[in-house]
Design a protein around this motif. Structure first.
Motif, mmCIF file in Angstrom:
data_model
loop_
_atom_site.group_PDB
_atom_site.id
_atom_site.type_symbol
_atom_site.label_atom_id
_atom_site.label_comp_id
_atom_site.label_asym_id
_atom_site.label_seq_id
_atom_site.Cartn_x
_atom_site.Cartn_y
_atom_site.Cartn_z
ATOM 1 N N LEU A 1 9.720 -5.477 -17.334
ATOM 2 C CA LEU A 1 10.610 -5.416 -16.175
ATOM 3 C C LEU A 1 11.920 -4.689 -16.475
ATOM 4 O O LEU A 1 12.613 -4.267 -15.543
ATOM 5 C CB LEU A 1 10.924 -6.835 -15.687
ATOM 6 C CG LEU A 1 9.755 -7.616 -15.088
ATOM 7 C CD1 LEU A 1 10.210 -9.026 -14.726
ATOM 8 C CD2 LEU A 1 9.197 -6.908 -13.860
ATOM 9 N N ILE A 2 12.258 -4.544 -17.746
ATOM 10 C CA ILE A 2 13.538 -3.942 -18.108
ATOM 11 C C ILE A 2 13.657 -2.508 -17.587
ATOM 12 O O ILE A 2 14.662 -2.165 -16.950
ATOM 13 C CB ILE A 2 13.760 -4.013 -19.629
ATOM 14 C CG1 ILE A 2 13.986 -5.472 -20.050
ATOM 15 C CG2 ILE A 2 14.965 -3.151 -20.041
ATOM 16 C CD1 ILE A 2 14.069 -5.673 -21.540
ATOM 17 N N PRO A 3 12.682 -1.619 -17.843
ATOM 18 C CA PRO A 3 12.830 -0.252 -17.308
ATOM 19 C C PRO A 3 12.966 -0.215 -15.796
ATOM 20 O O PRO A 3 13.737 0.579 -15.261
ATOM 21 C CB PRO A 3 11.541 0.445 -17.779
ATOM 22 C CG PRO A 3 11.076 -0.347 -18.953
ATOM 23 C CD PRO A 3 11.448 -1.762 -18.643
ATOM 24 N N ALA A 4 12.231 -1.089 -15.098
ATOM 25 C CA ALA A 4 12.324 -1.113 -13.636
ATOM 26 C C ALA A 4 13.724 -1.511 -13.196
ATOM 27 O O ALA A 4 14.292 -0.923 -12.261
ATOM 28 C CB ALA A 4 11.290 -2.079 -13.059
ATOM 29 N N ALA B 1 15.972 5.105 -19.073
ATOM 30 C CA ALA B 1 15.377 3.810 -18.734
ATOM 31 C C ALA B 1 14.015 3.634 -19.382
ATOM 32 O O ALA B 1 13.640 2.529 -19.794
ATOM 33 C CB ALA B 1 15.271 3.674 -17.214
ATOM 34 N N PHE B 2 13.250 4.715 -19.497
ATOM 35 C CA PHE B 2 11.908 4.623 -20.069
ATOM 36 C C PHE B 2 11.935 4.426 -21.582
ATOM 37 O O PHE B 2 10.920 4.030 -22.170
ATOM 38 C CB PHE B 2 11.110 5.878 -19.710
ATOM 39 C CG PHE B 2 10.808 5.998 -18.251
ATOM 40 C CD1 PHE B 2 9.739 5.300 -17.692
ATOM 41 C CD2 PHE B 2 11.587 6.776 -17.414
ATOM 42 C CE1 PHE B 2 9.453 5.393 -16.335
ATOM 43 C CE2 PHE B 2 11.315 6.877 -16.061
ATOM 44 C CZ PHE B 2 10.251 6.182 -15.518
ATOM 45 N N GLN B 3 13.069 4.682 -22.215
ATOM 46 C CA GLN B 3 13.175 4.436 -23.647
ATOM 47 C C GLN B 3 13.221 2.946 -23.972
ATOM 48 O O GLN B 3 13.103 2.555 -25.122
ATOM 49 C CB GLN B 3 14.438 5.112 -24.210
ATOM 50 C CG GLN B 3 14.497 6.621 -24.025
ATOM 51 C CD GLN B 3 13.476 7.356 -24.870
ATOM 52 O OE1 GLN B 3 12.267 7.261 -24.631
ATOM 53 N NE2 GLN B 3 13.946 8.087 -25.867
ATOM 54 N N PHE B 4 13.395 2.126 -22.937
ATOM 55 C CA PHE B 4 13.442 0.685 -23.129
ATOM 56 C C PHE B 4 12.108 0.014 -22.820
ATOM 57 O O PHE B 4 12.050 -1.208 -22.671
ATOM 58 C CB PHE B 4 14.546 0.080 -22.248
ATOM 59 C CG PHE B 4 15.929 0.461 -22.700
ATOM 60 C CD1 PHE B 4 16.623 -0.321 -23.605
ATOM 61 C CD2 PHE B 4 16.523 1.629 -22.237
ATOM 62 C CE1 PHE B 4 17.891 0.036 -24.031
ATOM 63 C CE2 PHE B 4 17.790 1.996 -22.657
ATOM 64 C CZ PHE B 4 18.473 1.193 -23.557
#
Length: 232
Positions: free
Chosen positions: A9-12, A67-70
């Protein structure tokens, strides 16, 4: 909720938060290129459009791609993508940070945007650039843990605008009016402070999990010492 589900859920969540600076930047670009009327608030952007456009481009790429790096699963499955994205994120992040500092120093700021707010903006932009430089230096030494920590801090600072928008919305809902000069500065500072606090919590949580993980366990960072110099 399990750690794995939360991690997904983090990247979202970060993408949702990044929508604020991305949309604000798109509106500003439309104003600068579409012949919008110049107001007291927008005059400084029309007077120096080049750093504004560069800042918006840097922030847009940095916030969305970052964001996608997370997404840990995505990093493990596509380490080459992670490294390639890092090579783009570092210069975009530096561009966003340094143009932000430039505009703060050399733009004709309107009333209410000077003093304490100027100090906060200079501190945040400079700290973001330093974090990116330290993160790059760490991966050149093959120090993946410190690299990730500095990159998390840099991203937290870069996402300040998203958190600040939430805080200003809450202020308006509570008071029914715009924040005055001191409150505006404090809300900006609080936004960066909240992001850095969450970043430090995430960094320490990762460190505790790594300390409990046996050598060679499943949580060992992907890429290890083979990570590229721009892995972020």
């Amino acid at each position: 909720m399990t750690h794995t589900k939360a991690a997904r859920l983090i990247p979202a969540g970060l993408l949702a938060l990044s929508a604020v600076p991305v949309l604000a930047g798109a509106v500003r670009v439309a104003e600068l290129t579409g012949g919008a009327a110049i107001t007291a608030d927008s005059a400084r952007f029309h007077a120096g459009p080049v750093p504004v456009m560069l800042h918006i481009a840097g922030v847009t790429v940095y916030s969305v791609l970052g964001a996608f790096q997370f997404a840990p699963g995505f990093r493990r499955r596509r380490p080459a993508w992670h490294r390639a994205a890092g090579r783009l994120l570092v210069p975009c992040g530096l561009l966003a940070a340094l143009t932000g500092v430039w505009m703060t120093l050399f733009s004709d700021l309107p009333a209410g945007h000077t003093g304490l707010l100027t100090a906060f903006r200079l501190a945040a932009g400079s700290a973001m650039a330093v974090c990116l430089a330290l993160g790059l230096a760490a991966i050149l030494r093959r120090d993946v843990a410190r690299h990730r920590a500095w990159m998390i801090r840099a991203y937290a600072l870069g996402m300040g605008a998203g958190t600040q928008a939430v805080l200003f919305s809450a202020w308006y809902a509570a008071t029914g009016g715009d924040a005055h000069t001191v409150a505006r500065a404090l809300l900006h500072g609080l936004g960066w402070g909240i992001n850095l606090t969450v970043a430090e919590w995430a960094i320490r949580g990762r460190s505790r999990r790594a300390a409990r993980q046996p050598i060679g366990g499943a949580d060992q960072p992907s890429g290890g010492a083979r990570s590229s110099a721009a892995d972020s």
